[in-house]
Design an enzyme around this catalytic site. Sequence first.
Site, PDB file in Angstrom:
ATOM      1  N   ASP A 467       0.963  -1.184  -0.017  1.00 28.26           N
ATOM      2  CA  ASP A 467       0.024  -0.008  -0.167  1.00 28.26           C
ATOM      3  C   ASP A 467       0.798   1.406   0.087  1.00 28.26           C
ATOM      4  OD1 ASP A 467      -2.324   1.435   0.046  1.00 28.26           O
ATOM      5  OD2 ASP A 467      -3.123   0.536   1.831  1.00 28.26           O
ATOM      6  N   ASP A 536     -11.058   1.942  -2.786  1.00 27.54           N
ATOM      7  CA  ASP A 536     -11.522   1.496  -1.520  1.00 27.54           C
ATOM      8  C   ASP A 536     -13.073   1.294  -1.635  1.00 27.54           C
ATOM      9  OD1 ASP A 536      -9.211   1.124  -0.423  1.00 27.54           O
ATOM     10  OD2 ASP A 536      -9.435   2.965   0.939  1.00 27.54           O
TER      11      ASP A 536
HETATM   12  C1  GLA Z   1      -5.828   1.857   2.456  1.00 27.70           C
HETATM   13  C2  GLA Z   1      -6.134   0.521   1.375  1.00 27.70           C
HETATM   14  C3  GLA Z   1      -7.335  -0.351   2.259  1.00 27.70           C
HETATM   15  C4  GLA Z   1      -6.704  -0.647   3.535  1.00 27.70           C
HETATM   16  C5  GLA Z   1      -6.156   0.504   4.141  1.00 27.70           C
HETATM   17  C6  GLA Z   1      -5.439   0.092   5.336  1.00 27.70           C
HETATM   18  O1  GLA Z   1      -6.838   2.623   2.398  1.00 27.70           O
HETATM   19  O2  GLA Z   1      -6.877   1.195   0.252  1.00 27.70           O
HETATM   20  O3  GLA Z   1      -7.697  -1.271   1.188  1.00 27.70           O
HETATM   21  O4  GLA Z   1      -5.528  -1.514   3.252  1.00 27.70           O
HETATM   22  O5  GLA Z   1      -5.208   1.535   3.741  1.00 27.70           O
HETATM   23  O6  GLA Z   1      -5.069   1.190   6.177  1.00 27.70           O
END
Ligand code: GLA
Length: 721
Positions: A467, A536
């Site tokens: 990420d 997300d």
């Molecule tokens: C980001 C990602 C999510 C999750 C969060 C965790 O927003 O897109 O899918 O992994 O971080 O903090």
Amino acid sequence: MTAPARPATSVSRPITGGLATGVWCLSTPNSSYVLAVAADGRLLQRHWGDRLGDVDSARLGEAAAVPPYELPLESQEPLPVDGGLRWGPPSLQIAFPGGVRSLELELVGDAVAAEPGAHRLDLVLADTRFPLQVVLHHRVRDDSDVIERWVTLRHTADSGEPLRIIRADSGNWLIPQLGDYRYSVVSGGYSAEGQLRRGRLPDGEYRLTSRTGITAHHANPWMMIDDGTATEAHGSVWSVALAWSGSWRLTAHRLFQGRAAVSAGFGHDGLSWPLDPGAELTTPPILGLYTGGGFGAASRGWHQHARAHVLPHPGEDRPVLYNSWEAIEFDVDEAVQLDLARRAADLGVELFVIDDGWFSTRTSDRSGLGDWWPNPGRFPGGLATVARRVHRLGMRFGVWVEPEMVNPDSELYRAHPDWVLHFPRRRRDELRRQLVLNFARTDVRAWALDWLDRLVADNDVDHLKWDMNRGFSQAGWPERGDAQDWLWIDHTRGVYQVIDELRARHPALRIESCAGGGGRLDFGMLARTDQVWPSDNTDAYQRQSIQHGLSQLYPAAVMSAWVTDKPYSHDEQRNQYAYHVAMAGVLGIGGDLNTWTDARHEQARRNIVLYKQIRAIVQRGAQYRVGDPPGAGLTAIQYVLGAESVLFVYRPHAEVAPGPDALRLAGLDPDAAYTDPDTGAVAAGRTLMSAGLPIGGRLPAGDWASAVIRLNRTAPRPRAG
Ligand code: GLA
């Protein structure tokens, strides 16, 4: 009427011409790209479009006289420089010692080389007075219509002062004279990535850029151009994409005189990079694809190229995943995860991923980023215990990481406050309470590689979700003084390097790219990751437009798509709709399995069984968008792989859009018979593609109606002759 696309077979003589004639013609199976030296010595693009014969391309060389004074020429150049009588957007801009600008390049050599399955042309230019060499690289492959271009800049002196690079695009692509110019791009934001936008290309300059240090949510580094009449199945479409995961700039330049060109490269305006004597800078590839077969053929061309030449493991089935982030966020611990793992395995899930919250003091976004050891209170047996149990349940084991980030409240930051991007005497602005580690630094990369390597090795990790949750700010690197803008390039290269090395050490490791959703999806990242978390936003209806936009360039095999509890866990039909949307990508489950009814578990089981039957077609097949775009009525996506095809049909709102009662399919063998294994119905490919497949009876009544229809080629009709 467009000529049918040639199969991806060997092209005879993919590169012809040379310095003697001053014309070079590069050919792919279905397109040609011609460069020629004009009478005044400058290199011009003479053609990019349908495939030409040798004689035609030679004639284009003859025609390369110097156009009249009134016609700005630079848009026709493969890399317009800042210099001389040019007033358009420069693709290459350099300041030499003493502040001298205005490049004067001349062609000094060419080289053609055969590579496995490809041919390469290098055109070497040199500045007439200053020690600068500019090499324009081109690659055409035997089995792809994508042409790759990139540039190497060399400071050819042994000593002396650096020269300063202000702009170094990878290439400028000339779009031929058209009646009008229309662009297709994606726009968007967090939770709304990949929104397809089409519009008339305005006169002047239309620029997309990321200044975030990553590819970004608000745009993606590609553009398609057509004359305003192309459709999914018809018309000429030119597309350009930059394979780069840091800041970038793409400029479409439309001239009043009826020409357009698209130039793109890394970095954004305002940066500059000193190049020392003896040093060189190689730009990321810019990829160009021409097709005469409409937007659908353009997308299939990109998907095919991604599978053949970008993705590390294109032939592998992407596993069905479970991840609890959307359900319980940071509340992960051994007991909860093992309970979910048992339930997930029972549904048929193949990959179990622990998301954020498993390490050090990270129980919220306040602290712990950078301290990559398991939280002893939450995971008393470390991750290895969980990994072992997950493996014993027959699933692969994955972990979330965010290696480029640090919470100021962490042991790492307290020990190395100088490791983050920063300027002296300036604030360090936090976003999501985190700062960006400078991956341009060798010590930061060595640290990251070390803990990632141990994490993967010690815990038998099969999958990383990598990420990156914020853009750069106060992006300084004080130790590098005048050269600190290099971090905008070298951070990205550093991330590539760490991922590449990690993969080399752990060949079985698979990686998903995530950046607060879909903030880092591009052909640079796809060359070293296996899939991407596009957003997300897991609302199935909104996901459709996100997936639609991303699918313009990127294949379904890279698009992770989860069924979560948002926002309709009680409505079976709407849940089923969500499965069908997710199954058009790489299916995952992200709901809170502990709260699911038996019926929901059963529904998941059924859909996972079906997905495993069809996923090879979805993940590796040719994609045809045969219905309306999302939001406009009856959306339908068809995938074809060899003798098998699968069709997804969606009608979200029954009353607004009853839709047609038959859908015309694509990509089938017209002379073969196709059987629907679920109903036993048989129809000829020709019938399915011209009269269409009746779908009225296949969709349930009401809103959120969707269906999956399979078709297997059962009886190829013998061909005449
Ligand atoms: C980001 C990602 C999510 C999750 C969060 C965790 O927003 O897109 O899918 O992994 O971080 O903090």
